[in-house]
Design an enzyme around this catalytic site. Structure first.
Site, PDB file in Angstrom:
ATOM      1  N   HIS A  14       0.854  -1.192   0.000  1.00 53.74           N
ATOM      2  CA  HIS A  14       0.000   0.000   0.000  1.00 53.74           C
ATOM      3  C   HIS A  14       0.886   1.236   0.000  1.00 53.74           C
ATOM      4  O   HIS A  14       2.048   1.202   0.437  1.00 53.74           O
ATOM      5  CB  HIS A  14      -0.892   0.018   1.236  1.00 53.74           C
ATOM      6  CG  HIS A  14      -1.987  -0.993   1.208  1.00 53.74           C
ATOM      7  ND1 HIS A  14      -3.086  -0.901   2.034  1.00 53.74           N
ATOM      8  CD2 HIS A  14      -2.169  -2.118   0.471  1.00 53.74           C
ATOM      9  CE1 HIS A  14      -3.895  -1.913   1.803  1.00 53.74           C
ATOM     10  NE2 HIS A  14      -3.352  -2.673   0.862  1.00 53.74           N
ATOM     11  N   GLU A  30       0.902   3.884   1.897  1.00 52.70           N
ATOM     12  CA  GLU A  30       1.390   4.273   3.221  1.00 52.70           C
ATOM     13  C   GLU A  30       2.587   3.441   3.638  1.00 52.70           C
ATOM     14  O   GLU A  30       3.574   3.973   4.162  1.00 52.70           O
ATOM     15  CB  GLU A  30       0.285   4.102   4.285  1.00 52.70           C
ATOM     16  CG  GLU A  30      -0.954   4.912   4.035  1.00 52.70           C
ATOM     17  CD  GLU A  30      -2.049   4.164   3.299  1.00 52.70           C
ATOM     18  OE1 GLU A  30      -3.226   4.392   3.620  1.00 52.70           O
ATOM     19  OE2 GLU A  30      -1.738   3.356   2.381  1.00 52.70           O
ATOM     20  N   CYS A  71      -6.315   1.844   5.843  1.00 56.67           N
ATOM     21  CA  CYS A  71      -6.928   0.587   6.278  1.00 56.67           C
ATOM     22  C   CYS A  71      -6.324   0.184   7.622  1.00 56.67           C
ATOM     23  O   CYS A  71      -5.430   0.848   8.145  1.00 56.67           O
ATOM     24  CB  CYS A  71      -6.677  -0.498   5.227  1.00 56.67           C
ATOM     25  SG  CYS A  71      -4.943  -1.024   5.116  1.00 56.67           S
ATOM     26  N   CYS A  96      -2.473  -0.396   7.506  1.00 56.10           N
ATOM     27  CA  CYS A  96      -1.719   0.859   7.412  1.00 56.10           C
ATOM     28  C   CYS A  96      -1.848   1.693   8.682  1.00 56.10           C
ATOM     29  O   CYS A  96      -0.873   2.320   9.113  1.00 56.10           O
ATOM     30  CB  CYS A  96      -2.155   1.635   6.180  1.00 56.10           C
ATOM     31  SG  CYS A  96      -1.692   0.783   4.650  1.00 56.10           S
TER      32      CYS A  96
END
Length: 150
Positions: free
Chosen positions: A53, A55, A83, A86
Site C-alpha cells: 500500500h 502508506e 486501512c 496501514c
C-alpha cells in the site's frame, strides 16, 4: 498554498502515477521538518504484494532514509483513509500527524470501520486531520473504478 495542501499535492501525484500503472490510485508522503523523506503510490498488483500500500511504501522509504524504524516527529499525508494494516503501521512507526483526503467507509480504519486508534491496545495515536483534498481524492477513485467497472 498551505504546507498541508502542498504535501497532499505530492501525495496526489503519487496516486496519479499509481493509477497510470493500473493500481488503485492512492498516494502517500512522509514529511519531517518540512522535507519529504518518503513517498509512494500503491504497488500491490505490480509487486504481487498485498502489503504494498502507498502508506507502507512511504513509511519504508522514510525509515530507510533515516536509518530508523521510528519516525518520531514525522507526518504522513495520504489520499485515502488508511486501512487497518496501514493504521497499525502508522502507529508502530510513531508518526506524529496523519493527514488524509477521502474517507473510506468500506475499508478505512481511522474514523471508519474498526477505528484502530480508539482501541485500548493501540500504544501510539497520531493527531488525525481528515478531509484534506477530499473532493479530489474521491473524484480520482470514482473515475478509476468507473472506468474498470461498467
Amino acid at each position: 498554498m498551505t504546507p498541508a495542501n502542498r504535501f497532499m499535492q505530492i501525495a496526489f501525484a503519487e496516486a496519479r502515477a499509481a493509477g497510470a500503472r493500473g493500481e488503485v490510485p492512492i498516494g502517500a508522503v512522509v514529511v519531517k521538518a518540512g522535507e519529504v523523506i518518503g513517498r509512494a503510490g500503491n504497488r500491490t498488483r505490480e509487486l504481487n504484494d498485498i502489503t504494498a500500500h502507498a502508506e507502507i511504501g512511504a513509511i519504508r522509504a522514510a525509515a530507510a532514509r533515516l536509518g530508523d524504524e521510528r519516525l518520531v516527529d514525522a507526518d504522513l499525508y495520504v489520499t485515502l483513509e488508511p486501512c487497518t494494516m496501514c493504521a497499525a503501521a502508522i502507529s508502530f512507526a510513531r508518526i506524529r500527524r496523519l493527514y488524509y483526503g477521502a474517507a473510506d467507509p468500506k475499508g478505512g480504519a481511522v474514523e471508519s470501520g474498526v477505528r484502530f486508534y480508539a482501541a485500548p491496545t493501540c500504544h501510539h495515536v497520531p493527531e488525525v486531520y481528515a478531509g484534506i483534498g477530499e473532493t479530489e481524492a474521491g473524484d480520482m477513485l470514482r473515475e478509476f473504478f468507473r472506468d474498470r467497472r461498467p
